[in-house]
Design a protein around this motif. Sequence first.
Motif, PDB file in Angstrom:
ATOM      1  N   UNK A   1      38.510  31.236   6.502  1.00 51.89           N
ATOM      2  CA  UNK A   1      37.281  31.948   6.166  1.00 51.89           C
ATOM      3  C   UNK A   1      36.118  30.954   6.092  1.00 51.89           C
ATOM      4  N   UNK A   2      35.092  31.124   6.950  1.00 56.36           N
ATOM      5  CA  UNK A   2      33.931  30.234   6.925  1.00 56.36           C
ATOM      6  C   UNK A   2      32.887  30.775   5.954  1.00 56.36           C
ATOM      7  N   UNK A   3      33.030  30.453   4.699  1.00 58.38           N
ATOM      8  CA  UNK A   3      32.279  31.105   3.624  1.00 58.38           C
ATOM      9  C   UNK A   3      30.781  30.787   3.712  1.00 58.38           C
ATOM     10  N   UNK A   4      29.962  31.831   3.512  1.00 62.60           N
ATOM     11  CA  UNK A   4      28.508  31.668   3.515  1.00 62.60           C
ATOM     12  C   UNK A   4      28.062  30.860   2.300  1.00 62.60           C
ATOM     13  N   UNK A   5      26.852  30.330   2.363  1.00 63.89           N
ATOM     14  CA  UNK A   5      26.243  29.668   1.204  1.00 63.89           C
ATOM     15  C   UNK A   5      25.289  30.651   0.539  1.00 63.89           C
TER      16      UNK A   5
ATOM     17  N   UNK B   1      28.323  29.465   9.448  1.00 61.38           N
ATOM     18  CA  UNK B   1      28.105  30.565   8.504  1.00 61.38           C
ATOM     19  C   UNK B   1      27.534  30.084   7.181  1.00 61.38           C
ATOM     20  N   UNK B   2      27.698  28.797   6.888  1.00 60.68           N
ATOM     21  CA  UNK B   2      27.210  28.232   5.637  1.00 60.68           C
ATOM     22  C   UNK B   2      25.819  27.640   5.712  1.00 60.68           C
ATOM     23  N   UNK B   3      25.116  27.852   6.830  1.00 59.46           N
ATOM     24  CA  UNK B   3      23.731  27.406   7.010  1.00 59.46           C
ATOM     25  C   UNK B   3      23.524  25.921   6.676  1.00 59.46           C
ATOM     26  N   UNK B   4      24.321  25.032   7.245  1.00 58.61           N
ATOM     27  CA  UNK B   4      24.200  23.618   6.867  1.00 58.61           C
ATOM     28  C   UNK B   4      22.849  23.003   7.197  1.00 58.61           C
ATOM     29  N   UNK B   5      22.204  23.470   8.272  1.00 61.52           N
ATOM     30  CA  UNK B   5      20.911  22.889   8.633  1.00 61.52           C
ATOM     31  C   UNK B   5      19.811  23.297   7.660  1.00 61.52           C
ATOM     32  N   UNK B   6      20.096  24.283   6.786  1.00 63.54           N
ATOM     33  CA  UNK B   6      19.142  24.691   5.755  1.00 63.54           C
ATOM     34  C   UNK B   6      19.373  23.958   4.435  1.00 63.54           C
ATOM     35  N   UNK B   7      20.399  23.115   4.398  1.00 61.49           N
ATOM     36  CA  UNK B   7      20.754  22.399   3.171  1.00 61.49           C
ATOM     37  C   UNK B   7      20.429  20.918   3.299  1.00 61.49           C
ATOM     38  N   UNK B   8      20.079  20.299   2.184  1.00 62.92           N
ATOM     39  CA  UNK B   8      19.934  18.844   2.171  1.00 62.92           C
ATOM     40  C   UNK B   8      21.329  18.215   2.160  1.00 62.92           C
ATOM     41  N   UNK B   9      21.447  16.953   2.553  1.00 61.35           N
ATOM     42  CA  UNK B   9      22.760  16.294   2.464  1.00 61.35           C
ATOM     43  C   UNK B   9      23.340  16.349   1.053  1.00 61.35           C
TER      44      UNK B   9
END
Length: 310
Positions: A17-21, A55-63
Amino acid sequence: MSNVDEIKQRLRGVSIAPVITPFKEDGSVDYNTLESLIDWQIKSGSHAISVTGTSGEPSSLTPEERVKVMETAMKAVDGRVPFLPGTGSTNHEETKYLTKKAAEIGADAALVIVPYYNKPNQDALYKHYKTIATSVDLPIIVYNIPGRTAVNLEVDTLAKISKECPNVIGVKESNKDFEHVNRVLLKCGRDFLLFSGIELLCFPMLAIGGAGSVSATANVVPEKVAEMHDAWNNGDLKRAQELHYELMPLNDVLFKDTNPAPAKVALGLMGKIHPALRLPMDLPSKELQEEIKSVLENYVELNEGASITR
């Protein structure tokens, strides 16, 4: 048995499951809701958990946020199922940093996307993955999604990486070219883990020897996606096929706008999250939201009075 061999066994025949953020109304990451989602996923039958993939929007998150999401998810999983965070980015050093962090917190493997936007050539992709793989003592699953990265990791390149890097144990192929995915197992070996990231290919991929799927639809109906894999593993091909077709209308509507926006609408209608994305992403149109609601009510009970705004 090495860690690589052990995790390969645990990841065969699974729905990851690729869980959303989830975000709060003020746009901050809702870590408590993330924990709740992961617990619900595992109790609903998902065989493994991933975060900070597409699905977790990594490009919208800071490291820093990505690390905290990984740490929160690792705690929520609590060893109940394998945990495979997404650690890739368009930046090589950031990818290496995040992959090392995944190893440090005890993840079972890392899902490393093909770098997006900058369109590296095949030799550059080979060097990128070899450097990442040799920098950590952690199984790596490559993530090939040419529709969003603008470059395809060719089969020969992947085969070269997998042969030179024993901890590169598989690939998530969000690739609609079914000939390509067949050739992955031909060139990389039948024990190489091949996961479908295309919803309509999750069932067909099992038939050619695939290991399972990483399906965004599992965010919404984890029990049905997991059941399809369970049916296949138990030799109940008729039930697996029935579930494949049963899921198609939901699969279709969840990809009428960019993932994970439709999935967040669905989870909002189910009362699981506050449905919000960070710009430049946004919720789908009101018309599509109504269509999602109409399709979704055939699968799950909606939260009474739930509505989504844009």
